[in-house]
Design an enzyme around this catalytic site. Sequence first.
Site, PDB file in Angstrom:
ATOM      1  N   GLY A 175      95.941 122.425  28.348  1.00 40.51           N
ATOM      2  CA  GLY A 175      96.125 122.069  29.749  1.00 40.51           C
ATOM      3  C   GLY A 175      95.745 123.178  30.716  1.00 40.51           C
ATOM      4  CB  CYS A 176      95.201 126.711  30.558  1.00 42.90           C
ATOM      5  SG  CYS A 176      96.986 126.880  30.512  1.00 42.90           S
ATOM      6  CD  GLN A 177      89.955 124.868  35.979  1.00 40.76           C
ATOM      7  OE1 GLN A 177      89.460 125.923  36.325  1.00 40.76           O
ATOM      8  NE2 GLN A 177      89.619 123.724  36.541  1.00 40.76           N
TER       9      GLN A 177
END
Lengths: 404, 144
Positions: B50-52
Amino acid sequence: MTAVEVKELRKEFPILSEQVHGKPLIYLDNAASSQKPLQVIDAEAQYYCHNHSNVHRGVHQMSQRATEAFEQAREKARVFLNARETAELIFTKGCTDAINTVAHGFGQTLSKGDEVLISHLEHHSNIVPWQMACQRSGATLKVIPMKADGTLDWSEELLTEATRIVAVNHVSNALGTINPVERIIADAHAKGAQVLIDGAQSGPHMAIDVQALDADYYCLSGHKVYGPTGIGVLYGKLDRLKELPPYQGGGDMIKEVRFEGTTYAEPPFKFEAGTPNIAGAVALGAAFDFMASVGVERIARHEESLRKMGEEALMGIDGLKIYGTAENKASVISFLIGSNHPYDTGVLLDQMGIAIRTGHHCTQPIMDYYDIPGTARASFAAYNTEEEVLKFVDGVKRVAQMLQ
Amino acid sequence: MTIQQAQTEIEEEFELFDDWMQKYEHLIELGKDLPQISEEHKDDEHLIKGCQSRVWLHARLENGRVRYSADGDALITKGIISLLVRSLDDQPAADIVEADLEFIDRIGLKEHLSPTRANGLLSMAKQMKFYALAFQAQNGDAHG
Ligand SMILES: Cc1ncc(COP(=O)(O)O)c(C=O)c1O
């Protein structure tokens, strides 16, 4: 364009007077999507205020007006791409939809032993539909390799007797490289293969002549040529479109429907199942008018000078590396500052009101080639100014200091 | 220091800055001091989804307290996770599970991040609590 002319042009783009984080917006994410002039916004509103009904369906006046507006937009697309006839222009949702239309139909004519040739520089939209077509048919997907400067390592030897179709972009969205599509098309035709050109990134920046190119298929996304989202164009040579199996079934794409079997309408309608995005098409027509009135060559020269100015200034920043250094480039600067993650660069520039894109730009194979997680990418449009480019460069300098 | 005290300290620190550029500058500095996760733990198993950009998080139990280490490939992300680590590191698992991470809202971090980034932040916080919950269950110390 002179500074004064650009300033005048900017007045037609309401969004350019917006502020972000309390700073005037400097919009340099045009390769992802460009902003819209009033002419385009108004065309959509005017259509709904005065001309809307369903197309090709009613005898009544409103349906006729809507049909006329829709078909006029098709004629504008024909002129924009210099196609022979309007029957060769299909309205799609955009490039992704256009490529899927061709890959799906063409895929049905593929079989084991056939080859599909794409390039290392493709957007995922021009990779995945072909992978799917190959999976279904048993055909083999082959890739034109790239070189370190971001150009294609083209050789006609990549074509074999088994190559059925070549699908490449005219301009790379991640690196800006202008690909030698004229040569690729000529070589492919000499071997009896067809060619689809993904024009998502060429549409906004250069005059396109599908007849001179001799492309079998060519596609555009409306939202990248100052038009609305959700609309695009697929050009196909009429003979090709006649042979190509339809993509979706439904209303408007048929000649006759019986439970025993259905016959299809002629192109372009064969590929336009269901009620189309009429308002989008009309506004896209206005976007083509807008580009013609400014002048595609003028836009290209202006963007070229902004890009060169930006590249020269950025190269003076310690540790900054530009990805994509081809001789022939259009309007894109992809870069990294040392080993810093592009995310940091994007977040900090955003704080200064500067919108750029960070990440893999839907081109993971290119990022894998360079072994990087992604790049920061600035991309220019007709309305960008030299002053904005200088502010962007100053912003990058500040970011470089902060991340040191 | 309790979790609450650590959060208050962070809030006070961020009040010193006038604009978000300075706050980001501070985050970058904090990111550089993040307790380093050992290389062997920088694998898919410790990657936060869920992190870029990529973020790895590791937790271990030491004298009944949870110790976190992390790393990431973007400095700002590292700065953000360093704030989370500062609030929750070296605290009893039960307290971490119960913790209300108010400072995120109070310093305006969440509203300042784009939705995808805010999601990344929430994923990090969730993962830290998840580790604590797992330690709590392991110890059968379910009084919290
Ligand atoms: C080269 C290229 N091809 C295809 C696409 C897909 O276009 P769309 O998302 O409008 O369908 C893009 C958009 O980013 C692109 O840059």
